[in-house]
Design a protein around this motif. Structure first.
Motif, PDB file in Angstrom:
ATOM      1  N   VAL A 114       0.839  -1.202   0.000  1.00 23.45           N
ATOM      2  CA  VAL A 114       0.000   0.000   0.000  1.00 23.45           C
ATOM      3  C   VAL A 114       0.876   1.255   0.000  1.00 23.45           C
ATOM      4  O   VAL A 114       0.637   2.211  -0.736  1.00 23.45           O
ATOM      5  CB  VAL A 114      -0.943  -0.006   1.224  1.00 23.45           C
ATOM      6  N   ALA A 115       1.928   1.224   0.839  1.00 25.92           N
ATOM      7  CA  ALA A 115       2.809   2.393   0.941  1.00 25.92           C
ATOM      8  C   ALA A 115       3.564   2.648  -0.359  1.00 25.92           C
ATOM      9  O   ALA A 115       3.765   3.793  -0.763  1.00 25.92           O
ATOM     10  CB  ALA A 115       3.781   2.200   2.093  1.00 25.92           C
ATOM     11  N   ARG A 116       3.952   1.565  -1.034  1.00 24.30           N
ATOM     12  CA  ARG A 116       4.789   1.713  -2.231  1.00 24.30           C
ATOM     13  C   ARG A 116       3.989   2.057  -3.484  1.00 24.30           C
ATOM     14  O   ARG A 116       4.446   2.845  -4.316  1.00 24.30           O
ATOM     15  CB  ARG A 116       5.566   0.416  -2.473  1.00 24.30           C
ATOM     16  N   HIS A 117       2.808   1.452  -3.629  1.00 22.05           N
ATOM     17  CA  HIS A 117       2.136   1.521  -4.928  1.00 22.05           C
ATOM     18  C   HIS A 117       0.760   2.183  -4.917  1.00 22.05           C
ATOM     19  O   HIS A 117       0.308   2.648  -5.960  1.00 22.05           O
ATOM     20  CB  HIS A 117       1.969   0.102  -5.504  1.00 22.05           C
ATOM     21  N   ALA A 118       0.082   2.200  -3.773  1.00 24.09           N
ATOM     22  CA  ALA A 118      -1.331   2.603  -3.788  1.00 24.09           C
ATOM     23  C   ALA A 118      -1.536   4.105  -3.780  1.00 24.09           C
ATOM     24  O   ALA A 118      -2.577   4.588  -4.240  1.00 24.09           O
ATOM     25  CB  ALA A 118      -2.069   1.989  -2.597  1.00 24.09           C
ATOM     26  N   HIS A 119      -0.583   4.899  -3.236  1.00 19.83           N
ATOM     27  CA  HIS A 119      -0.765   6.340  -3.078  1.00 19.83           C
ATOM     28  C   HIS A 119      -2.068   6.618  -2.324  1.00 19.83           C
ATOM     29  O   HIS A 119      -2.866   7.472  -2.700  1.00 19.83           O
ATOM     30  CB  HIS A 119      -0.803   7.050  -4.441  1.00 19.83           C
TER      31      HIS A 119
ATOM     32  N   VAL B 287      -7.367  -6.236   4.168  1.00 17.14           N
ATOM     33  CA  VAL B 287      -6.695  -4.931   4.131  1.00 17.14           C
ATOM     34  C   VAL B 287      -7.295  -4.143   2.983  1.00 17.14           C
ATOM     35  O   VAL B 287      -7.247  -4.564   1.824  1.00 17.14           O
ATOM     36  CB  VAL B 287      -5.170  -5.073   3.939  1.00 17.14           C
ATOM     37  N   THR B 288      -7.882  -2.999   3.309  1.00 17.07           N
ATOM     38  CA  THR B 288      -8.556  -2.163   2.309  1.00 17.07           C
ATOM     39  C   THR B 288      -7.911  -0.784   2.289  1.00 17.07           C
ATOM     40  O   THR B 288      -7.640  -0.207   3.352  1.00 17.07           O
ATOM     41  CB  THR B 288     -10.050  -2.027   2.622  1.00 17.07           C
ATOM     42  N   ASP B 289      -7.681  -0.254   1.064  1.00 14.49           N
ATOM     43  CA  ASP B 289      -7.135   1.097   0.948  1.00 14.49           C
ATOM     44  C   ASP B 289      -7.957   1.889  -0.062  1.00 14.49           C
ATOM     45  O   ASP B 289      -8.738   1.312  -0.829  1.00 14.49           O
ATOM     46  CB  ASP B 289      -5.661   1.055   0.526  1.00 14.49           C
ATOM     47  N   ASP B 290      -7.802   3.193  -0.070  1.00 13.68           N
ATOM     48  CA  ASP B 290      -8.536   4.055  -0.999  1.00 13.68           C
ATOM     49  C   ASP B 290      -7.614   4.610  -2.082  1.00 13.68           C
ATOM     50  O   ASP B 290      -7.827   5.719  -2.576  1.00 13.68           O
ATOM     51  CB  ASP B 290      -9.203   5.207  -0.236  1.00 13.68           C
ATOM     52  N   GLY B 291      -6.590   3.819  -2.459  1.00 14.19           N
ATOM     53  CA  GLY B 291      -5.600   4.280  -3.406  1.00 14.19           C
ATOM     54  C   GLY B 291      -6.015   4.135  -4.854  1.00 14.19           C
ATOM     55  O   GLY B 291      -7.205   4.109  -5.195  1.00 14.19           O
ATOM     56  N   VAL B 292      -5.026   3.996  -5.738  1.00 18.08           N
ATOM     57  CA  VAL B 292      -5.261   4.002  -7.185  1.00 18.08           C
ATOM     58  C   VAL B 292      -5.729   2.654  -7.715  1.00 18.08           C
ATOM     59  O   VAL B 292      -6.111   2.536  -8.885  1.00 18.08           O
ATOM     60  CB  VAL B 292      -3.969   4.407  -7.925  1.00 18.08           C
ATOM     61  N   GLY B 293      -5.699   1.621  -6.874  1.00 18.77           N
ATOM     62  CA  GLY B 293      -6.155   0.309  -7.316  1.00 18.77           C
ATOM     63  C   GLY B 293      -5.054  -0.482  -8.009  1.00 18.77           C
ATOM     64  O   GLY B 293      -3.942   0.007  -8.219  1.00 18.77           O
TER      65      GLY B 293
END
Length: 584
Positions: A506-511, A530-536
């Motif tokens: 997530v830290a490296r690629h998701a922004h 683990v869910t994030d709101d990044g670029v997918g």
């Protein structure tokens, strides 16, 4: 006529008798004057000697005392050049050399100070006064280095401190082309006795000041630990104070890595400190490891050429004498190692220096132990309080919520209005979800029962906390079920590894600006989300990290799924069985 020839230059008997007493009187007067001058000279010399003794005795700084001694020696015997050589711990070589009469430019041209060969070594081997009319004629003489001033006459006397030879005074080239005499030797020997007393006093004064500095440093560390300072802060204080007091250019502190035979350098300060931080050193074959295993100080005269320095980047350039001291006493009581390194060319660490340093490190270890015991007692009190809260939540809150839910569920059958009935059902569902959350909280309150941070819940919290600085924000965490009791240790290790890698991705690629972690178990399987709101996940992008996570799941009989939530970003779901695994 007899007696009348005096007018022609012949002296008569009477006149001869008159002149003879007069000549004798002149000789006596001249001899008396010479003796008066000699007495005056002796008086002045004794006065100068007394002044020199008093001047030397007043100095409490050792380096300044040595300087005053060699300056006074040159004045007392009227020598053009004077030097004081300090004999090293081995008793065979000079460890320091203080000179008068030779300028700094000439010293730079001559090169390094002598170590005690030739005539200088003669006094080291035979500590007795030595007086020479011609230096070059002595069997031990073998010449001078280039750019050295010419020297012929020589006078040397040893300086003793408490029946031990501290060093030697060397005087050359008596002014006026004269030779050093017995009186010069006597005067210089007297000064050497006074110098020995002055050196002893200066040593005792420095030792008392040094002891005071160690005591202040120990008190500072103890106060820091007892006031709740972080361990890294205290280790930094330990290293910095040890470096300051010993005059070291570099200080490093290494602590043992649990369940391994290695040390990790947690802190370094001084010259090229950044090259040492984070290094992992083996117990066997390294200077710090040797001190840790043997629970005793280990020294090195030149660490830049020591074979006990492990492979890696060149990190001791320009450095020389070193000592590694265990923090604590006894094999079981050693908590780490502190390494101190001086610049190349400085004196090696002596036993007199390492002894108070070892005592300082041992006191620091005791303070660490007391601080740990205090924290353990505080944690026990917190755990007891958590147990009480957990019991109250279980016995009171959950029971009331459950009873309320049952009442609403029963009352729902009597409600004929469809919308009202649906609202009651939703309220019952909300109560069930609330009960689950409270139960998860209860389990979290009791997560420390398996040991100091050994439970899966605590490990997950730590993993998330460690990822927060890299992410730039703190992820939210929700945990449900008996994670510490139903999840085996080997699967728990996989869970922590997967979580760390997922957050790293997530830290490296998701922004991303937000991430949510959910960990649940029902006793049959464990599910990490683990869910994030990044670029997918980009189509055809790198998926090596996800492949690793998928392989972990497949090895345990589980699976990995990824999907894109409606609001954007990525959801990673990793689940594996924790009960009996399906062999089919």
């Amino acid at each position: 006529m007899a007696g009348t020839e005096g007018t022609g230059g012949t002296v008569g008997p009477a006149e001869a008798r008159i002149r003879l007493p007069q000549l004798r009187l002149d000789e006596l007067l001249e001899e008396l004057q010479a003796r008066i001058d000699a007495a005056r000279g002796t008086r002045d010399r004794v006065h100068s000697l007394l002044e020199a003794v008093l001047s030397v005795g007043r100095e409490l700084n050792l380096e300044q005392a040595l300087r005053r001694i060699v300056e006074a020696a040159a004045v007392l015997v009227d020598a053009e050049y004077a030097a004081l050589g300090v004999i090293g711990p081995d008793g065979k070589r000079l460890s320091a050399f203080h000179t008068v009469g030779v300028g700094a430019d000439r010293i730079a041209l001559i090169g390094p100070y002598p170590e005690g060969h030739g005539i200088l070594g003669e006094l080291i081997r035979h500590p007795e006064p030595l007086r020479l009319a011609k230096l070059s004629q002595h069997p031990a003489s073998y010449g001078f280095p280039a750019h050295h001033p010419p020297m012929n006459t020589f006078l040397g006397v040893p300086i003793r401190v408490r029946d031990q030879v501290f060093g030697n005074l060397y005087l050359t080239e008596k002014r006026g082309g004269l030779q050093f005499d017995e009186e010069d030797e006597s005067v210089l020997s007297t000064l050497a006795v006074a110098a020995g007393v002055a050196i002893d006093n200066a040593r005792l004064y420095e030792e008392s000041r040094l002891r005071e500095r160690w005591l202040r440093a120990t008190a500072e560390i103890t106060h820091g630990l007892m006031s709740g300072a972080e361990r890294a802060e205290v280790l930094g204080l330990l290293a910095e104070r040890a470096r300051e007091i010993t005059g070291a250019a570099l200080a490093a502190v290494a602590m043992p890595v649990e369940e391994t035979d290695s040390l990790s350098v947690e802190l370094a300060t001084g010259v090229d400190a950044e090259r040492h931080r984070g290094l992992v050193l083996p117990f066997r074959g390294s200077l710090m490891g040797e001190a840790y295993v043997g629970a005793t100080p280990v020294t090195s005269e030149d660490i830049s050429a020591d074979p006990r320095v492990s492979a890696g980047p060149d990190r001791f350039t320009g450095l020389g004498p070193a000592v590694a001291v265990p923090v604590g006493t006894g094999v079981e009581g050693v908590r780490g190692v502190v390494l101190l390194v001086r610049e190349a060319g400085q004196t090696a660490f002596s036993e007199k220096e390492t002894e108070p340093l070892q005592g300082f490190a041992a006191q620091a270890a005791v303070a660490m132990e007391l601080a740990d015991r205090r924290r353990d007692a505080e944690e026990i009190a917190v755990l007891k309080d958590r147990d009480r809260i957990a019991r109250d939540l279980h016995d009171l809150a959950i029971q009331r919520l459950f009873a309320t839910g049952m009442t609403l569920q029963s009352a729902g059958r009597f409600i004929e209005h469809q919308e009202a009935a649906e609202r009651v059902v939703r309220a019952v569902d909300d109560l069930d979800e609330t009960i689950k959350i409270i139960r998860s909280t209860i389990f979290g309150l009791r997560s420390r029962e398996g040991g100091a941070g050994s439970g899966l819940r605590a490990r997950v919290v730590r993993a998330v906390g460690e990822a927060a600085p890299v992410l730039g924000f703190a992820p939210s965490v929700r945990m449900e079920g008996l994670l510490d009791t139903d999840v085996p240790r080997d699967i728990a290790d996989h869970v922590v590894a997967v979580l760390s890698e997922a957050l790293t991705n997530v830290a490296r690629h998701a922004h991303a600006g937000r991430a949510d972690v959910a960990l649940e178990t029902d006793g049959r399987e464990i599910r990490l989300t683990v869910t994030d709101d990044g670029v997918g996940l980009p189509a055809g992008g790198r998926r090596s990290g996800l492949s690793n996570l998928a392989e972990r799941a497949e090895q345990l009989g589980g699976a990995l799924r990824t999907r894109a939530p409606e609001g954007g970003g990525t959801t990673l779901e990793w689940r594996v069985p924790v009960g009996e695994r399906d062999e089919g």
